[in-house]
Design an enzyme around this catalytic site. Structure first.
Site, PDB file in Angstrom:
ATOM      1  N   HIS A  37       0.708  -1.282  -0.051  1.00  0.00           N
ATOM      2  CA  HIS A  37      -0.050   0.063  -0.160  1.00  0.00           C
ATOM      3  C   HIS A  37       0.926   1.369  -0.223  1.00  0.00           C
ATOM      4  CE1 HIS A  37      -2.092  -3.282   1.919  1.00  0.00           C
ATOM      5  NE2 HIS A  37      -3.306  -2.769   1.354  1.00  0.00           N
TER       6      HIS A  37
ATOM      7  N   HIS B  70      -1.964  -1.033   7.235  1.00  0.00           N
ATOM      8  CA  HIS B  70      -1.698  -1.390   5.928  1.00  0.00           C
ATOM      9  C   HIS B  70      -0.764  -0.504   5.295  1.00  0.00           C
ATOM     10  CE1 HIS B  70      -4.847   1.610   5.824  1.00  0.00           C
ATOM     11  NE2 HIS B  70      -4.500   2.032   4.495  1.00  0.00           N
TER      12      HIS B  70
ATOM     13  N   GLY C 272      -3.280  -3.786  11.521  1.00  0.00           N
ATOM     14  CA  GLY C 272      -3.549  -4.238  10.183  1.00  0.00           C
ATOM     15  C   GLY C 272      -4.966  -4.348  10.270  1.00  0.00           C
ATOM     16  N   PRO C 273      -5.838  -5.313  10.938  1.00  0.00           N
ATOM     17  CA  PRO C 273      -7.064  -5.304  11.381  1.00  0.00           C
ATOM     18  C   PRO C 273      -7.339  -3.743  12.032  1.00  0.00           C
ATOM     19  CG  PRO C 273      -5.982  -7.499  12.333  1.00  0.00           C
ATOM     20  CD  PRO C 273      -5.002  -6.112  12.156  1.00  0.00           C
TER      21      PRO C 273
ATOM     22  N   GLY D  51     -10.624   4.075   8.141  1.00  0.00           N
ATOM     23  CA  GLY D  51     -11.043   2.791   8.200  1.00  0.00           C
ATOM     24  C   GLY D  51     -10.934   2.607   9.816  1.00  0.00           C
TER      25      GLY D  51
ATOM     26  N   HIS E  52      -4.356   3.352  -3.164  1.00  0.00           N
ATOM     27  CA  HIS E  52      -4.218   2.685  -1.832  1.00  0.00           C
ATOM     28  C   HIS E  52      -3.676   1.622  -1.889  1.00  0.00           C
ATOM     29  CE1 HIS E  52      -6.459   0.949   1.672  1.00  0.00           C
ATOM     30  NE2 HIS E  52      -6.127  -0.012   0.997  1.00  0.00           N
TER      31      HIS E  52
ATOM     32  N   ARG F 219     -16.701 -19.211  39.052  1.00  0.00           N
ATOM     33  CA  ARG F 219     -16.487 -17.552  39.256  1.00  0.00           C
ATOM     34  C   ARG F 219     -16.249 -17.058  40.609  1.00  0.00           C
ATOM     35  NH1 ARG F 219     -22.577 -14.645  39.006  1.00  0.00           N
ATOM     36  NH2 ARG F 219     -23.400 -16.230  40.260  1.00  0.00           N
TER      37      ARG F 219
ATOM     38  N   GLU G 198     -16.952  -4.892  25.112  1.00  0.00           N
ATOM     39  CA  GLU G 198     -15.871  -6.076  25.160  1.00  0.00           C
ATOM     40  C   GLU G 198     -14.934  -6.043  24.237  1.00  0.00           C
ATOM     41  OE1 GLU G 198     -19.314  -6.183  24.793  1.00  0.00           O
ATOM     42  OE2 GLU G 198     -20.223  -7.022  26.609  1.00  0.00           O
TER      43      GLU G 198
ATOM     44  N   PHE H 183     -20.130 -13.646  25.491  1.00  0.00           N
ATOM     45  CA  PHE H 183     -19.740 -12.277  24.943  1.00  0.00           C
ATOM     46  C   PHE H 183     -18.441 -11.974  24.523  1.00  0.00           C
ATOM     47  CE2 PHE H 183     -23.823 -11.157  27.260  1.00  0.00           C
ATOM     48  CZ  PHE H 183     -24.554 -11.482  26.243  1.00  0.00           C
TER      49      PHE H 183
ATOM     50  N   HIS I 258     -20.198 -17.612  33.509  1.00  0.00           N
ATOM     51  CA  HIS I 258     -21.610 -17.945  32.861  1.00  0.00           C
ATOM     52  C   HIS I 258     -21.219 -18.726  31.611  1.00  0.00           C
ATOM     53  CE1 HIS I 258     -22.335 -14.632  35.775  1.00  0.00           C
ATOM     54  NE2 HIS I 258     -23.594 -15.013  35.571  1.00  0.00           N
TER      55      HIS I 258
ATOM     56  N   HIS J 275     -27.345 -15.900  25.765  1.00  0.00           N
ATOM     57  CA  HIS J 275     -26.406 -15.787  26.553  1.00  0.00           C
ATOM     58  C   HIS J 275     -25.618 -16.817  26.619  1.00  0.00           C
ATOM     59  CE1 HIS J 275     -28.457 -12.078  27.585  1.00  0.00           C
ATOM     60  NE2 HIS J 275     -27.716 -11.903  28.604  1.00  0.00           N
TER      61      HIS J 275
ATOM     62  N   ARG K  82     -21.524 -20.084  36.623  1.00  0.00           N
ATOM     63  CA  ARG K  82     -22.482 -19.628  37.275  1.00  0.00           C
ATOM     64  C   ARG K  82     -22.724 -20.487  38.632  1.00  0.00           C
ATOM     65  NH1 ARG K  82     -28.499 -18.700  37.146  1.00  0.00           N
ATOM     66  NH2 ARG K  82     -28.757 -16.793  38.393  1.00  0.00           N
TER      67      ARG K  82
HETATM   68  C1  TPP Z   1     -11.027  -4.897  10.201  1.00  0.00           C
HETATM   69  C2  TPP Z   1     -10.472  -4.808   8.777  1.00  0.00           C
HETATM   70  N1  TPP Z   1     -11.432  -4.924   7.950  1.00  0.00           N
HETATM   71  C3  TPP Z   1     -10.943  -4.795   6.483  1.00  0.00           C
HETATM   72  C4  TPP Z   1      -9.808  -4.451   6.047  1.00  0.00           C
HETATM   73  C5  TPP Z   1      -9.139  -4.313   4.941  1.00  0.00           C
HETATM   74  N2  TPP Z   1      -8.632  -2.900   4.734  1.00  0.00           N
HETATM   75  C6  TPP Z   1      -7.598  -2.639   4.745  1.00  0.00           C
HETATM   76  S1  TPP Z   1      -7.304  -0.946   4.302  1.00  0.00           S
HETATM   77  C7  TPP Z   1      -8.907  -0.758   4.202  1.00  0.00           C
HETATM   78  C8  TPP Z   1      -9.375   0.655   3.733  1.00  0.00           C
HETATM   79  C9  TPP Z   1      -9.032   1.679   4.738  1.00  0.00           C
HETATM   80  O1  TPP Z   1      -9.382   2.750   4.527  1.00  0.00           O
HETATM   81  P1  TPP Z   1      -8.348   4.229   4.989  1.00  0.00           P
HETATM   82  O2  TPP Z   1      -8.239   3.847   6.577  1.00  0.00           O
HETATM   83  O3  TPP Z   1      -8.986   5.370   4.683  1.00  0.00           O
HETATM   84  O4  TPP Z   1      -7.337   3.761   4.401  1.00  0.00           O
HETATM   85  P2  TPP Z   1      -6.424   4.753   3.196  1.00  0.00           P
HETATM   86  O5  TPP Z   1      -7.259   4.254   1.814  1.00  0.00           O
HETATM   87  O6  TPP Z   1      -6.577   6.110   3.381  1.00  0.00           O
HETATM   88  O7  TPP Z   1      -5.028   4.416   3.116  1.00  0.00           O
HETATM   89  C10 TPP Z   1      -9.688  -1.876   4.219  1.00  0.00           C
HETATM   90  C11 TPP Z   1     -11.066  -1.941   4.134  1.00  0.00           C
HETATM   91  C12 TPP Z   1      -8.858  -4.468   7.204  1.00  0.00           C
HETATM   92  N3  TPP Z   1      -7.519  -4.386   7.099  1.00  0.00           N
HETATM   93  N4  TPP Z   1      -9.200  -4.593   8.577  1.00  0.00           N
HETATM   94  C1  NAG Z   2     -24.672 -12.838  42.196  1.00  0.00           C
HETATM   95  C2  NAG Z   2     -24.834 -11.983  40.914  1.00  0.00           C
HETATM   96  O1  NAG Z   2     -24.369 -11.004  40.770  1.00  0.00           O
HETATM   97  N1  NAG Z   2     -25.497 -12.686  40.091  1.00  0.00           N
HETATM   98  C3  NAG Z   2     -25.992 -11.972  38.876  1.00  0.00           C
HETATM   99  C4  NAG Z   2     -25.327 -12.593  37.823  1.00  0.00           C
HETATM  100  O2  NAG Z   2     -25.765 -12.152  36.298  1.00  0.00           O
HETATM  101  C5  NAG Z   2     -27.080 -11.694  36.172  1.00  0.00           C
HETATM  102  C6  NAG Z   2     -27.085 -11.321  35.049  1.00  0.00           C
HETATM  103  O3  NAG Z   2     -26.598  -9.871  34.895  1.00  0.00           O
HETATM  104  C7  NAG Z   2     -27.706 -11.278  37.256  1.00  0.00           C
HETATM  105  O4  NAG Z   2     -29.061 -11.444  36.720  1.00  0.00           O
HETATM  106  C8  NAG Z   2     -27.597 -11.683  38.742  1.00  0.00           C
HETATM  107  O5  NAG Z   2     -28.153 -11.117  39.693  1.00  0.00           O
END
Ligand code: TPP
Ligand code: NAG
Ligand code: NAG
Ligand code: NAG
Ligand code: NAG
Ligand code: MG
Length: 678
Positions: free
Chosen positions: A28, A68, A116-117, A158, A263, A358, A417, A443, A467, A479, A526
């Site tokens: 790139h 990139h 990169g991601p 991006g 690009h 837990r 997360e 999650f 959980h 969940h 849990r």
């Molecule tokens: C999570 C993720 N999704 C998709 C890509 C693929 N990807 C690499 S660069 C890019 C475009 C990014 O655009 P921008 O940040 O504006 O870069 P520029 O073209 O300006 O260099 C994409 C979709 C990636 N690297 N990571």
């Molecule tokens: C003991 C305790 O905190 N229990 C909780 C666990 O998580 C669930 C979902 O958030 C709650 O409903 C419980 O009260």
């Protein structure tokens, strides 16, 4: 007008990056050519670094979030005097090169995090800034700014479009991380074309509302003085992170500048020649760096080495005045565990009351938190459920909020997360920490974009996931994790641990802490679980072990976590019917796979059929088991006991399956699974 030397240096960076990509015939060039002024400003006028000591503790951190564009980063490392030679630049994107296709922290000196991601780098940078603020609050003393540095980021459109970045920068604003400075490459271009196809928000207004300080530079291609002023301005604001939105031209100088064509494809040979002529360079020469540019950067490198020496003598004085702090600082930076840790881990006997894993995890955290000050982290808004806050914990918060201080180690991640995991990666990258993040096991799927990078980057992050199955009950299939552990087990360099009782919880944490080059995922229940006869910390470290030594079993029941005690009951039922079943607890497939074959054969001897039991997908158990108890569908909403009945994971169900399996293998041989020769 910028002094001539800066213009020459910037154009050298542009031409070198174009050469690097052209030579690889892949990569790139656009972002490096557009971001060259920013990189030159940071590396020549702002950043504190010693290229001969890339791990200097208080160096400024630099993250190229638009990974990139890494040809730019490699060129900068080369100019700055890191161990990246011109010949290395010529191996860009080739096997074993120190200049891989995207930046990898473990491949190249001076690369702090793997990017990169998109969106990860800026989120890691939030972690780096948290780490800096906490270490400074912990170790600095009057007259001894042992830790004192900035975190600089370059990112593109991006990164700003990715949700993970929004999570992390929102938290950064709340935490008032004033030493975090992000330079936004506002080039209006991404792969599909103009950003107006789908990205018309006002980024500045968004960051302002997050609590960031913002600046705009209209001409990032040519207004170098303005750029330097903006970064100076940013450094002056110490209670807010700063975003500088910098209007640039992607592929600046190329025939296709300002378009998506530059690009991700090398410039043609004629275009490169044209670029070099335009910049006043010899169009015939490749990988050329003028002596004045080399000199400029070698002076900067010497200056950095000098600052490093001054810091060394400051640290020496600090060590004589505060010997305990200094040795603790060294221990933590070296990633070594404190000696008292192992003795502090709780141990249990079968007469102890049944407890949820837990909850056992909470007990353990209370025991080790003070011994292990490098432990820092928190939960994605499930502290009460996940039981991750120890009694003496102080929140990591800006003092002005009255909620905590930068010396605190409990991070309120909010329901973020993915951001949490990416921030944990950044904290690990800083050095001196074992970060943890927590949520419901299900999650972690929101966070795998970052947990995968923990694994790839060799980062010791502990994911405390509670959980952990249909055992969570009434919250239902939204969940209840089913596929989650299979995915994590399939991820290289990831330690998955599902402890069955108190001793296994202690063993699981020890395994997680002991290996400084991989992340761990702890899957915790849990529901309450009994303490098992035969469990121990030492056994847990082997990954799998029989609870009881049995000379000649008819059947093996292997299980993890909450299903181990169910298998113990099943084995008692089987014994009543004359079938001798050995119960193997397998808290970790990875730890077991790392054992010697001879040991593995004692756990799974040839000729004995194996049934696995785990209250999630049976996918993956074929490696050890001839038959499996578990799920092939999503769970359901009901009390825990009813769900175990519905999905056939009761002692009676397992005993019945045991009888069937033993009957079946009476008439045919049992296939060898563990230790087959191919
Ligand atoms: C999570 C993720 N999704 C998709 C890509 C693929 N990807 C690499 S660069 C890019 C475009 C990014 O655009 P921008 O940040 O504006 O870069 P520029 O073209 O300006 O260099 C994409 C979709 C990636 N690297 N990571
Ligand atoms: C003991 C305790 O905190 N229990 C909780 C666990 O998580 C669930 C979902 O958030 C709650 O409903 C419980 O009260
Ligand atoms: C520089 O990196 C190369 C690998 O590219 C390595 O073989 C060499 O030992 C390194 N030199 C120094 C001084 O670290
Ligand atoms: C850490 O884990 C890796 C595999 O992920 C393994 O190769 C290495 O030996 C482990 N190190 C220690 C100290 O256990
Ligand atoms: C040694 C050094 O350059 N330290 C700098 C780190 O950053 C702070 C600003 O937060 C500067 O004041 C220090 O000079
Ligand atoms: Mg762009």
């Amino acid at each position: 007008m910028a002094p001539q030397i800066d213009t020459v240096a910037i154009n050298t960076i542009r031409a070198l990056a174009a050469d690097v990509v052209r030579k690889a015939n892949s990569g790139h060039p656009g972002a490096p050519m557009g971001c060259a002024p920013m990189a030159h400003a940071l590396f020549s006028k702002f950043m504190k670094y010693n290229p001969k000591n890339p791990k200097w503790a208080t160096r400024d951190r630099f993250v190229l979030s638009n990974g990139h564009g890494c040809a730019l980063h490699y060129v900068m490392l080369h100019l700055a005097g890191y161990n990246v030679t011109i010949d290395d630049l010529k191996t860009f994107r080739q096997l074993d090169s120190v200049c891989p296709g995207h930046p990898e922290n473990f491949m190249t000196e001076g690369i702090e995090v793997t990017t990169g991601p998109l969106g990860q780098g800026i989120s890691n940078a939030v972690g780096l800034a948290i780490a800096e603020a906490h270490l400074a609050a912990t170790f600095n003393r009057d007259g001894f700014p042992i830790i004192d540095n900035h975190t600089y980021v370059i990112m593109g459109d991006g990164c700003l479009q990715e949700g993970v970045a929004a999570e992390a920068v929102s938290l950064a604003g709340h935490l008032k991380l004033g030493k975090l400075i992000a330079l936004y490459d506002d080039n209006h271009i991404q792969i599909d074309g103009d950003t107006n196809l789908g990205f018309t928000e006002d980024v500045i207004m968004r960051f302002e509302s997050y609590g960031w300080h913002t600046l705009i530079l209209e001409d990032g291609d040519n207004d170098f003085e303005g750029l330097v002023k903006a970064i100076e301005e940013a450094k002056k604001v110490t209670e807010k992170p700063t975003l500088i939105k910098i209007r640039t031209t992607i592929g600046y100088g190329s025939k296709n500048e300002g378009t998506e064509k530059v690009h991700g494809a090398p410039l043609s040979a004629e275009d490169i020649a044209q670029v070099k002529s335009k910049f006043g360079f010899n169009p015939e020469e490749s990988f050329a760096v003028a002596a004045e540019v080399t000199d400029l950067y070698s002076k900067i490198g010497e200056n950095g080495a000098q600052q490093n020496l001054e810091w060394d003598s400051l640290f020496e004085k600090y060590a004589s005045q505060y010997p305990e702090l200094a040795s603790e600082f060294k221990r933590r930076l070296a990633g070594e565990l404190p000696q008292q840790l192992q003795e502090a881990l709780p141990r249990y006997t079968p007469s102890d009351p049944a407890v949820a894993t837990r909850k056992l995890s909470e007990t353990l955290l209370n025991k080790v938190a003070d011994i292990l000050p490098e432990l820092i982290g928190g939960s994605a808004d499930l502290t009460g459920s996940n039981l991750t806050r120890w009694k003496s914990a102080v929140d990591f918060q800006h003092e002005s909020t009255g909620l905590g201080n930068y010396g605190g180690r409990y991070i309120r991640f909010g329901v973020r997360e993915h951001g949490m995991a990416a921030i944990c990666n950044g904290i690990t990258a800083y050095g001196g920490f074992i970060p943890f993040g927590s949520t419901f096991l299900n999650f972690i799927s929101y966070a795998v974009g970052a947990t995968r990078l923990s694994a790839l980057s060799h980062f010791r992050v502990v994911y405390i996931m509670t959980h952990d199955s249909i055992g969570l009950g009434e919250d239902g299939p939204t969940h209840q994790p089913v596929e989650t552990l299979a995915h994590l087990r399939a991820t290289p360099n990831t330690l998955v641990l599902r402890p069955a009782d108190g001793n296994e919880v202690s063993g699981a944490y020890l395994a997680a802490f002991q290996n400084s080059t991989r992340p761990s995922v702890l899957a915790l229940t849990r529901q309450n679980l009994p303490h098992l006869e035969g469990s121990s910390i030492e056994n847990t470290l082997k990954g799998a072990y029989p609870l009881k030594q049995i000379e000649k079993a008819d059947l093996i029941l292997v299980a993890t976590g909450s299903e181990v005690s169910i298998c113990v009951e099943a084995s008692e039922k089987l014994a009543e019917q004359g079938v001798i079943a050995s119960v193997v607890s397998m808290p970790s497939m990875e730890l077991f796979d790392e054992q010697e074959l001879a040991y593995k054969k004692t756990v799974f001897p040839d000729g004995v059929p194996v049934i696995s039991a785990e209250a999630m997908t049976t996918f993956g158990w074929q490696k050890y088991a001839h038959a499996s108890v578990g799920l092939t569908t999503f769970g359901a909403s009901a009390p825990c006991e009813e769900l175990y009945k519905k999905f056939g994971i009761t002692p009676t169900d397992i005993a019945n399956k045991g009888i069937q399996v033993v009957e079946y293998y009476k008439s045919q041989s049992v296939p060898v699974l563990v230790g087959k020769p191919f």
